[in-house]
Structure formats: C-alpha cells, structure tokens
Scaffold this motif. Structure first.
Motif, PDB file in Angstrom:
ATOM      1  N   THR A   1       0.820  -1.217   0.000  1.00  0.00           N
ATOM      2  CA  THR A   1       0.000   0.000   0.000  1.00  0.00           C
ATOM      3  C   THR A   1       0.851   1.263   0.000  1.00  0.00           C
ATOM      4  O   THR A   1       0.492   2.270  -0.607  1.00  0.00           O
ATOM      5  N   THR A   2       2.016   1.218   0.660  1.00  0.00           N
ATOM      6  CA  THR A   2       2.912   2.382   0.656  1.00  0.00           C
ATOM      7  C   THR A   2       3.536   2.578  -0.718  1.00  0.00           C
ATOM      8  O   THR A   2       3.638   3.705  -1.212  1.00  0.00           O
ATOM      9  N   TRP A   3       3.947   1.487  -1.368  1.00  0.00           N
ATOM     10  CA  TRP A   3       4.536   1.617  -2.706  1.00  0.00           C
ATOM     11  C   TRP A   3       3.527   2.197  -3.687  1.00  0.00           C
ATOM     12  O   TRP A   3       3.889   2.977  -4.577  1.00  0.00           O
ATOM     13  N   SER A   4       2.273   1.833  -3.529  1.00  0.00           N
ATOM     14  CA  SER A   4       1.223   2.372  -4.393  1.00  0.00           C
ATOM     15  C   SER A   4       1.145   3.891  -4.260  1.00  0.00           C
ATOM     16  O   SER A   4       1.058   4.617  -5.261  1.00  0.00           O
ATOM     17  N   GLU A   5       1.201   4.388  -3.032  1.00  0.00           N
ATOM     18  CA  GLU A   5       1.133   5.829  -2.825  1.00  0.00           C
ATOM     19  C   GLU A   5       2.392   6.526  -3.335  1.00  0.00           C
ATOM     20  O   GLU A   5       2.323   7.607  -3.936  1.00  0.00           O
ATOM     21  N   LEU A   6       3.555   5.921  -3.086  1.00  0.00           N
ATOM     22  CA  LEU A   6       4.797   6.529  -3.566  1.00  0.00           C
ATOM     23  C   LEU A   6       4.819   6.604  -5.086  1.00  0.00           C
ATOM     24  O   LEU A   6       5.313   7.574  -5.671  1.00  0.00           O
ATOM     25  N   ALA A   7       4.295   5.568  -5.739  1.00  0.00           N
ATOM     26  CA  ALA A   7       4.318   5.532  -7.200  1.00  0.00           C
ATOM     27  C   ALA A   7       3.499   6.649  -7.814  1.00  0.00           C
ATOM     28  O   ALA A   7       3.714   7.018  -8.978  1.00  0.00           O
ATOM     29  N   GLY A   8       2.566   7.211  -7.052  1.00  0.00           N
ATOM     30  CA  GLY A   8       1.750   8.306  -7.558  1.00  0.00           C
ATOM     31  C   GLY A   8       2.373   9.672  -7.355  1.00  0.00           C
ATOM     32  O   GLY A   8       1.804  10.687  -7.769  1.00  0.00           O
ATOM     33  N   ALA A   9       3.546   9.732  -6.724  1.00  0.00           N
ATOM     34  CA  ALA A   9       4.194  11.014  -6.434  1.00  0.00           C
ATOM     35  C   ALA A   9       5.114  11.434  -7.571  1.00  0.00           C
ATOM     36  O   ALA A   9       5.563  10.612  -8.374  1.00  0.00           O
ATOM     37  N   ASP A  10       5.423  12.727  -7.601  1.00  0.00           N
ATOM     38  CA  ASP A  10       6.349  13.271  -8.583  1.00  0.00           C
ATOM     39  C   ASP A  10       7.759  13.207  -8.011  1.00  0.00           C
ATOM     40  O   ASP A  10       8.158  14.045  -7.205  1.00  0.00           O
ATOM     41  N   PHE A  11       8.524  12.202  -8.412  1.00  0.00           N
ATOM     42  CA  PHE A  11       9.862  12.004  -7.862  1.00  0.00           C
ATOM     43  C   PHE A  11      10.847  13.087  -8.317  1.00  0.00           C
ATOM     44  O   PHE A  11      11.893  13.272  -7.702  1.00  0.00           O
ATOM     45  N   SER A  12      10.521  13.781  -9.390  1.00  0.00           N
ATOM     46  CA  SER A  12      11.441  14.805  -9.877  1.00  0.00           C
ATOM     47  C   SER A  12      11.608  15.944  -8.876  1.00  0.00           C
ATOM     48  O   SER A  12      12.592  16.688  -8.931  1.00  0.00           O
ATOM     49  N   GLN A  13      10.656  16.060  -7.977  1.00  0.00           N
ATOM     50  CA  GLN A  13      10.707  17.108  -6.957  1.00  0.00           C
ATOM     51  C   GLN A  13      11.261  16.598  -5.634  1.00  0.00           C
ATOM     52  O   GLN A  13      11.218  17.307  -4.628  1.00  0.00           O
ATOM     53  N   ARG A  14      11.786  15.369  -5.626  1.00  0.00           N
ATOM     54  CA  ARG A  14      12.254  14.749  -4.381  1.00  0.00           C
ATOM     55  C   ARG A  14      13.689  14.251  -4.524  1.00  0.00           C
ATOM     56  O   ARG A  14      14.127  13.872  -5.615  1.00  0.00           O
ATOM     57  N   ASP A  15      14.405  14.238  -3.398  1.00  0.00           N
ATOM     58  CA  ASP A  15      15.765  13.703  -3.371  1.00  0.00           C
ATOM     59  C   ASP A  15      15.729  12.277  -2.823  1.00  0.00           C
ATOM     60  O   ASP A  15      15.608  12.056  -1.621  1.00  0.00           O
TER      61      ASP A  15
END
Length: 548
Positions: free
Chosen positions: A267-281
């Motif tokens: 369930t956590t991976w599902s939420e992370l996959a919906g995020a914009d990683f380009s704005q994260r380190d």
C-alpha cells in the motif's frame, strides 16, 4: 570484534530469539555507544529523529520494564498495547519481553469497535494505551483494565527492573494480528524462535545492500516491525521507525533521514508511485524491501528508477542508476516472507511473480483435498517453515482448520512455472469460478490493468457471484493529471482475459476514500461485495465508465 564473527556467533546461539536480543547484546558489552533505533517522536526528553545508542535504548527499555513490573506485570502475562507512535509500540514490546510478559501489539489504526472486541478476546491482564485510544476504548466498554499511558512508563527506575526473563525457543513471546480484511483480526502467536528464524538465516549470509541505514515504514504493531527491529540490532545497523505509512510523510523522511533502504507494504509503494519524484531527493536509496502482499509491476518500475545501486561488472563493482526492489509474499502467520525476487530497472519477470522460496521454507501447492499439484496448476499455498506462528491466541478451532499434514494453508492461490518461480494470483476468498472450468482472479486482473493503463495509479477488482452469474466491478484511481471523466471501459477490457472481460458490468473512477481499507492498508473486498449486493454503486447511476 570482527563483525562477521559476531554475526556468526549470534546465529549459532540457540538461546537467542526475539525475546532477548537487546539484553543479549547489552550483556556482550560491545558497541554500547553505537546508534541503533531512531524514532519520529520524542522519547523521555530524547529528541525525535536522533538515534538512541545501544546503552540508551537499554536504559529506556529497563525503565519501562521497572514501571510495568511495579504495576504487577509478571512473566507469561498477556498485555495488550494499543498506541499510535512507533516508539510507544516498540519500547513497550521490548520492555514486556524483558519481563517475560507477552505483548499483544494492536494496530493504532484499527477501528474502536474492532479493537475493543479484539482486545477483550485476548483476555489480557491489562492494556497499555495512549490518550486518544483510551477514549476510544472507553467508548466501546472493552472491560479490560488500563495499565498505563505509555508516556508515564519512561519515569520508571532502570535500576529497579527485574532480571531479564529466560526465554525458551517454543514459548509464545509476542502476539500480533492479521489485517482483518475479512472480519475481526486474528491474534497470531509468535514464539521466541519463530520470528527469529529468518534473522538467524540472514546472519549467515553476506549483508544485503542498504542494511546499514534502514527506514521502517511498516505498521509498528506488525510482526514485520518486530523482525525489522531485531534484524537491525543483530546486524548492528541503524533503523528509523516511522509512525505512519502514507506516501507524503515517507518521502519527507527519506529526504531528511537519507536511508539506504526502505521497508514497507504494498500500500505504501502504491502511494509513492503516484508522487512526482522529480521534486524529491531519493539519491540515498539502494533497496526497497517489500513484505506482506506482493507488489504490482507498475509500482515497482516507478520505484526502481530512483536511487543508486552497486553492481558487479567485468570492471569490478560500480554504481549504477536505479535501485533494487526485493519482493516476496508473507503474512503474520507465515512469520516472514517465504519467497524473494529482486527487481532492478533491467528486470522483466513480473506478472505477480513472487520469486523462489527461501532456503528455510518448504513450499507446496495443494488442491482442496490436500493433493500436491505440479507446474502450471493453480492451488492453495501451503508452507512448512520454522518461521510459522504457533497458531491463534484463544482460538484453537481456527488454528487447526488452517493446518494440514504439517503445513499451514495461507489462503493464497499460486502456481509455479517450470523454472521453479512462483506466481500469486489471488486470495482464495476473492477468486470466483466461471463456466467451463475457468477462473476469475481479482488480483491478477488488477495487475494487468495497472500494467496496461498508464494513467491508473491503483485498481481494485471485485467479483460478485449472484443468481447464477458473476458481476465484476473495476474501480480505478487515476493520476490527478489524467482526464477524470474519460470512459476507460475499452482500455480496461482490453487488458483482461476475454472470459473475465465478459463478466465486467462497471468500470468506475473513484477517489481513494471510497475504498474500505483494513488497518494495514489492504482493501476489504468482502465489504465491497456486500455493498454491491445491497445495491450500493459507489455513486454510479448507470452505464460503465462513469466517475463516482
């Protein structure tokens, strides 16, 4: 001391288990100043996000053990722990096993009615409960005495703590619970050795990448957190424990604490996959470790594109873009993931492949009569392993219904291919028989929709048999940037097998808050089936492809 020698010595120590790792390491007297556990909340004046040394951790646990002993807690007393903060859950567990009591860890997200009934059935001597949960417990009248608020236990005198209890391998040492997706959670009993068996196995192997600095985003009341805590302590590595598992806080913790690996549920991976990683380190990440339900290809591919990993090439060890994702399948009852498969940006074995069994696991696939099945045949997953739980607390009927010929029947439907790889297709309670011997596997359907429909972030498939036919509903959660009003029916049906597509009555776009979840984030499909039978359509009035 050579760390390799210590890991081998700990693996060989048959007195060691999840009841005495901390006290054993303290008795060894080495690396007492080394950082161990980090919590996301303040503990006894110790700041949040600042590591506790081994000696400091020992003092905080001894203080709580002294306080609990002063409240009358004795060896073999079951004690429920219902709190929100990871620190309160973990420190209460460590203090209770130091006394020899049996902590029953309760997920802080469990609904009050469920938690009250669950705790009452445990018949504990009392409950450790924080203020918000105490109010909830009072509202349902569980009739279980409150021992203490965890905030009060740190005031105990460490010097007054009783001598650590001498645990034995087959004794019950901690109780966790199942996800409760089909009803009241089941109380799962773990022994001193059962939850340590996989750790013992890992201590004899080379350290995996990312173990030096781990972020645990697992539910803190889960067996997986008990394993993670003891894995970190025995490997002399750092573990930070997050009290919540939702995507935003997890990404914030990765950026601020810079872990090498993250341990979590699907369930956590599902939420992370919906995020914009380009704005994260996410540059610190080498490995994502999954347990519980296996993860979806669409989510894994997003995660392995982030971070860096070390790889062995003809030029030696080099750093390469992208991370590892270690997937598998486990449950509270299994005591540890029984399978493993490692994905990178270069791998392609998906389709709900859970990999091959660990060396400690004896795996079989059986039909309803218990006959073992061969390659390509779907059947019930049966496990015989030293990690298995002892059964269910105060429920011998359910315990023995799930055991056959030395195996535990997990409730999962799987098959293996000719190469020995195993694939998970569904939970047995969610699969449906169709005409002419064909089957509808809801989780396999979800995997295919997610793999083929790029704008879909999450998918839930619910098949409802009624009056001689099967009506299937496909619930979609879309990328916020996607067209929320577009008809997705044709795209979804094209992703499914023809005999499954023929049963689909509705394709509905919904928001996440319309999907009933259990305490660990699993979808409660039995509730959705009942809602559909009762005529609830999640806002849809007629036709497929209409948003709700």
């Amino acid at each position: 001391m050579n760390p390799k020698n210590e890991r081998a010595e700990l693996a060989a120590d048959q007195r060691l288990g999840v009841g005495n790792v901390l006290t054993t390491l303290l008795d060894r007297g080495t690396e007492l100043d080394a950082p161990t556990l980090t919590f996301d909340t303040e503990v006894d004046g110790h700041p949040a996000w600042q590591a506790h040394s081994l000696a400091e951790l020992g003092q905080r646990v001894a203080a709580r053990a002294a306080a609990l002993h002063g409240l009358g807690v004795r060896p073999r007393d079951p004690v429920a722990v219902w709190v929100s903060a990871a620190a309160d859950q973990v420190l209460s567990y460590l203090a209770l096993v130091r006394i020899g009591a049996i902590p029953a860890l309760v997920n802080g997200r469990l609904a009050a009615e469920q938690a009250g009934e669950y705790i009452k059935r445990l018949r504990p001597v009392g409950v450790i409960v924080d203020a918000p949960h105490r109010n909830a417990l009072d509202s349902v009248d569980s009739a279980v005495p409150v021992l203490a608020d965890p905030a009060e236990l740190g005031a105990g005198d460490p010097e007054a703590a009783p001598q650590p209890y001498r645990h034995h391998g087959s004794e019950p040492v901690v109780i966790t619970h199942s996800s409760g997706t089909t009803g009241l959670p089941k109380a799962v009993i773990h022994s001193h050795h059962s939850l340590f068996a996989a750790i013992r196995h890992r201590l004899l192997l080379p350290k995996g990448q990312g173990l030096a600095r781990m972020l645990g985003v697992l539910p803190s009341a889960h067996a997986a957190t008990v394993i993670a805590v003891n894995l970190a302590l025995t490997n002399r590595t750092q573990l930070a424990l997050l009290s919540q598992q939702s995507g935003g806080p997890v990404l914030d913790a990765i950026e601020s604490w810079q872990p090498q690996s993250v341990l979590g549920f699907a369930t956590t991976w599902s939420e992370l996959a919906g995020a914009d990683f380009s704005q994260r380190d996410l540059s610190s990440i080498r490995t994502w470790w999954n347990t519980g339900d296996c993860a979806h290809e669409a989510h894994i591919r997003k995660l392995v594109a982030a971070g860096m990993r070390e790889a062995v090439t003809s030029e030696g060890r080099v750093r390469k873009p992208g991370s590892f994702f270690v997937d598998g399948l486990g449950s509270s009852e299994m005591g540890h993931s029984q399978f493993f498969i490692t994905h990178t940006p270069d791998t392609s074995r998906y389709g709900r492949c859970i990999g091959k069994p660990h060396a400690f696991s004896d795996v079989a696939i059986v039909d309803d009569d218990g006959t073992k099945l061969g390659p390509g045949e779907v059947g019930q997953l049966a496990i015989n392993a030293p990690t298995l739980s002892l059964g269910y607390w105060n429920d011998s009927v359910t315990t023995y219904r799930t055991r056959r010929d030395g195996y535990f029947l997990t409730g999962d439907l799987v098959f293996r291919d000719e190469e020995g790889y195993y694939y998970h297709v569904d939970r047995a309670v969610d699969a449906v028989d169709l005409d002419e011997g064909k089957k509808l596997y809801t989780m396999l359907c979800e995997e295919r929709v997610l793999a083929e429909c790029a704008d879909v972030l999450e998918c839930t498939v619910v098949a409802v048999p009624s009056e001689g036919k099967v009506a299937t509903t496909v619930l979609l959660m879309l990328d916020p940037q996607a067209d929320q009003e577009a008809d997705r029916t044709a795209e979804v049906l094209a992703a499914l097998e023809s005999h499954v597509a023929a049963t689909v009555e509705r394709v509905v776009v919904v928001s996440q808050d319309r999907i009933p979840l259990g305490a660990t984030g699993k979808v409660r499909k039995f509730l959705l089936r009942q809602r559909f039978l009762d005529g609830e359509l999640l806002g849809q009035t007629e036709g497929a492809g209409v948003s709700a």
